[in-house]
Design an enzyme around this catalytic site. Sequence first.
Site, PDB file in Angstrom:
ATOM      1  N   HIS A  94       0.858  -1.281  -0.024  1.00  0.00           N
ATOM      2  CA  HIS A  94      -0.089  -0.388  -0.543  1.00  0.00           C
ATOM      3  C   HIS A  94       1.183   1.453  -0.480  1.00  0.00           C
ATOM      4  CE1 HIS A  94      -3.148  -2.352   1.736  1.00  0.00           C
ATOM      5  NE2 HIS A  94      -3.452  -2.690   0.383  1.00  0.00           N
ATOM      6  N   CYS A 105       2.913  14.136 -13.102  1.00  0.00           N
ATOM      7  CA  CYS A 105       4.503  14.380 -13.654  1.00  0.00           C
ATOM      8  C   CYS A 105       5.331  13.320 -13.460  1.00  0.00           C
ATOM      9  CB  CYS A 105       5.092  15.264 -14.209  1.00  0.00           C
ATOM     10  SG  CYS A 105       6.214  15.863 -11.939  1.00  0.00           S
ATOM     11  N   CYS A 126       4.097  19.892  -6.023  1.00  0.00           N
ATOM     12  CA  CYS A 126       5.409  19.284  -6.537  1.00  0.00           C
ATOM     13  C   CYS A 126       5.450  20.278  -7.397  1.00  0.00           C
ATOM     14  CB  CYS A 126       4.607  18.576  -8.536  1.00  0.00           C
ATOM     15  SG  CYS A 126       6.082  18.211  -9.736  1.00  0.00           S
TER      16      CYS A 126
HETATM   17 ZN   LIG Z   1       4.562  17.200 -11.193  1.00  0.00          ZN
END
Ligand SMILES: [Zn+2]
Length: 217
Positions: A94, A105, A126
């Site tokens: 998990h 991405c 991100c």
């Molecule tokens: Zn990203």
Amino acid sequence: MSTESGIPDFRSDTGIWADVDPFEVASIQAFKRDPRRVWGFYRERIHLLREAEPNAAHHALAELERRGLVAAIVTQNIDTLHTRAGSRDVVEVHGSIRSAQCLRCLWTEPADAVLAQLEERATPVCPQCDDVLKPGVTLFGELLPPGVVERATDLARAAALVLVVGSSLEVWPAAGLPLEARSFAIVNRGPTALDDRAVLKIDASAGEALAAVLEAL
Ligand SMILES: [Zn+2]
């Protein structure tokens, strides 16, 4: 396994899901609808899990691997305590709290950086594409990480014995793994779905039972 490290389980009467609806805080639908709520839950989880220490059961399994008696560990736990106890081959079915992922991405951000971001904002983003990061654990409604079920199944089929530790064997696909093996034994407090198929069932705490195994060897 990890309740003996002070980590609450999910499904018992006093477990995490007794108080919180998993579909509100730990499903992919909730993440897409309201990532702040999901991260509010996981931020606390990550802090709690990082404060926990491996217990006697984690240490015993790591020692059995060092002695060549355990080939690998397949775990549904996300707390990384097996790795921290010294186990080398750990299949985390998990995922884990070790990192967070970008769904756009596929960037992987380590937990330290995620927690640093969470000091400043409600959701970590991100560094590559600015999209919201997802906790590195498998959420309800998500597929399991690629390859883990195949690897776990191969391990079970190759094993002389699968040792089931601290699982009521209710959550698939992990619950089906013992049936892939030539034989399996169970260490669990309370009944499991496969008690009558096991070559041995020990109703005891994981730490107690596995420490005794080490001593007997
Ligand atoms: Zn990203």
